[in-house]
Design an enzyme around this catalytic site. Structure first.
Site, PDB file in Angstrom:
ATOM      1  N   TYR A   5     -10.599   2.229   5.315  1.00 33.50           N
ATOM      2  CA  TYR A   5      -9.427   2.003   4.458  1.00 33.50           C
ATOM      3  C   TYR A   5      -9.773   0.988   3.382  1.00 33.50           C
ATOM      4  O   TYR A   5     -10.300  -0.084   3.678  1.00 33.50           O
ATOM      5  CB  TYR A   5      -8.277   1.516   5.323  1.00 33.50           C
ATOM      6  CG  TYR A   5      -6.941   1.447   4.645  1.00 33.50           C
ATOM      7  CD1 TYR A   5      -6.229   2.600   4.337  1.00 33.50           C
ATOM      8  CD2 TYR A   5      -6.373   0.211   4.321  1.00 33.50           C
ATOM      9  CE1 TYR A   5      -4.982   2.534   3.735  1.00 33.50           C
ATOM     10  CE2 TYR A   5      -5.130   0.134   3.716  1.00 33.50           C
ATOM     11  CZ  TYR A   5      -4.438   1.299   3.426  1.00 33.50           C
ATOM     12  OH  TYR A   5      -3.208   1.232   2.819  1.00 33.50           O
ATOM     13  N   SER A  59       0.791  -1.231   0.000  1.00 28.56           N
ATOM     14  CA  SER A  59       0.000   0.000   0.000  1.00 28.56           C
ATOM     15  C   SER A  59       0.823   1.281   0.000  1.00 28.56           C
ATOM     16  O   SER A  59       0.245   2.369  -0.133  1.00 28.56           O
ATOM     17  CB  SER A  59      -0.963   0.003   1.189  1.00 28.56           C
ATOM     18  OG  SER A  59      -2.009  -0.914   0.962  1.00 28.56           O
TER      19      SER A  59
END
Length: 388
Positions: A176, A90
């Site tokens: 998220y 990420s």
């Protein structure tokens, strides 16, 4: 070689507050001293977490320093180096955000645009009412962490988005999400008239001067591509998925990633649109506790304790929805802040942090996924040694 410019030394008291330091070394540490500090921080974690290989890169006042441990692949015994390619998971989201910022900087989109303006096939869906900024800040209304398995491919993701229904009002909660920021990057590339992989590889990465950062590792670089290992210490590498490049697809070295950090620390050498793009990723949009959400990057007041920084990078922050407090207006980079981003794939773990006011940054890459708290702890031990 000299490690620190004495005129720009970081104080012991400052880093003691930031990272809970209990001891300090000299203001201008020798390479041997710094190497000892890094080794002491890294070795216990590698042993406890059974990490085959780990690389640390540090920049202080524009000077880069590299520390490498273990092997890139257990079967070959090839040593880790600053040129070893790791999956950064990420951390890729920060590159995606930079591309979207670049698209806004050159007038191809506005973050206030609704998603369906840039993908007509989404018209009539929830994305008529969700902005690009909401996608980029995980606040679209509850898009999940991952695509459902049945929709996790490039040919099925459109159908998923067309039928998806928000759990929360757009803009009210942070959850998220790969499908959220992944779509943000996908639409940014659409606005630039090219597929994401092409515009990233042919435009953004070259403009940043990154020559060893890849979405797809070419055959000529495969020898540098580390082997990842899962929780059972079995070999694994990232699998294809919907919007994988946009959300978690970057493979890079500590040398290239540190150069990217240095670009974030000092944009002066970059062209104006890219300077603006990076400024947009550093801009704060809303807060949750100590964390201010940027684009890709997550921002904290400086100084901040180790425990609070670990809390901001906790599993709870990743997995649970949190009500957000939007700032009255987007907040440009304040004077004293720390930016960070974690990243992981099935076989790799990454952490990046930098403090612009101190011209300081760190990159930690490993070929095993291990807890975020341990990554932050390594950074705290290393940063706390850069003292007067």
């Amino acid at each position: 070689m000299s490690f620190v410019n004495p005129s720009k030394v970081i104080s012991c008291s400052a880093f003691g507050l930031l990272f809970g330091a209990t001891a300090c070394i000299a203001a201008t540490p020798t390479d041997e001293q710094l190497q000892a500090v890094v080794k002491n921080a890294v070795t216990p974690v590698m042993q406890q977490q059974h990490i085959p290989g780990l690389a640390v890169a540090i920049t202080v006042n524009g000077q880069a320093h590299y520390f490498n441990y273990g092997v890139a692949a257990k079967d070959t015994g090839q040593a880790v180096s600053e040129n070893t390619l790791f999956e950064v998971g990420s951390v890729s989201k920060t590159y995606t955000a930079t591309l979207a910022g670049y698209a806004q900087a050159i007038g191809k989109l506005e973050f206030s645009d609704k998603a369906s303006q840039h993908w007509p096939e989404l018209k009539g869906s929830a994305f008529d009412h969700i902005s690009l900024l909401q996608l980029g800040t995980y606040s679209a209304g509850g898009l999940p962490l991952q695509f459902p398995e049945a929709a996790d491919s490039s040919d099925k993701m459109l159908g998923y988005y067309q039928q998806w229904k928000p759990t929360f009002p757009a803009g009210s909660h942070r959850l998220y999400s790969n499908p959220s920021i992944g779509l943000f990057g996908y639409l940014a590339a659409k606005s630039l008239g090219q597929p994401f992989n092409q515009v990233m590889t042919e435009t953004l990465l070259p403009k940043l001067g990154l020559k060893h950062t890849f979405l797809s590792v070419p055959a000529s670089e495969q020898k540098l591509y580390a082997q990842g290992y899962d929780k059972n210490n079995k070999p694994i590498r990232v699998s294809p998925g919907a919007l994988d490049s946009e959300a978690y697809g970057v493979k890079t070295s500590t040398a290239d990633l540190l150069q990217y950090v240095e670009a974030n620390l000092n944009t002066a050498k970059l062209e104006t649109p890219l300077q603006k793009a990076i400024a947009l990723t550093h801009t704060g949009y809303y807060t949750i506790g100590d964390m201010t959400q940027g684009l890709g990057w997550e921002r904290y007041p400086y100084p901040i304790s180790l425990e609070r920084l670990q809390a901001g990078n906790s599993t709870e922050m990743t997995m649970q929805a949190h009500k957000v407090k939007w700032l009255a207006s987007p907040q440009p980079e304040p004077a004293n802040v720390l930016y960070n981003k974690t990243g992981a794939t099935g076989g790799f773990g990454a952490y990046v942090a930098f403090v612009p006011s101190k011209d300081l940054g760190i990159v930690i890459l490993a070929n095993k996924n291990y807890p975020n708290a341990e990554r932050v702890k390594i950074a705290h031990s290393i940063f706390s040694a850069l003292t007067d």
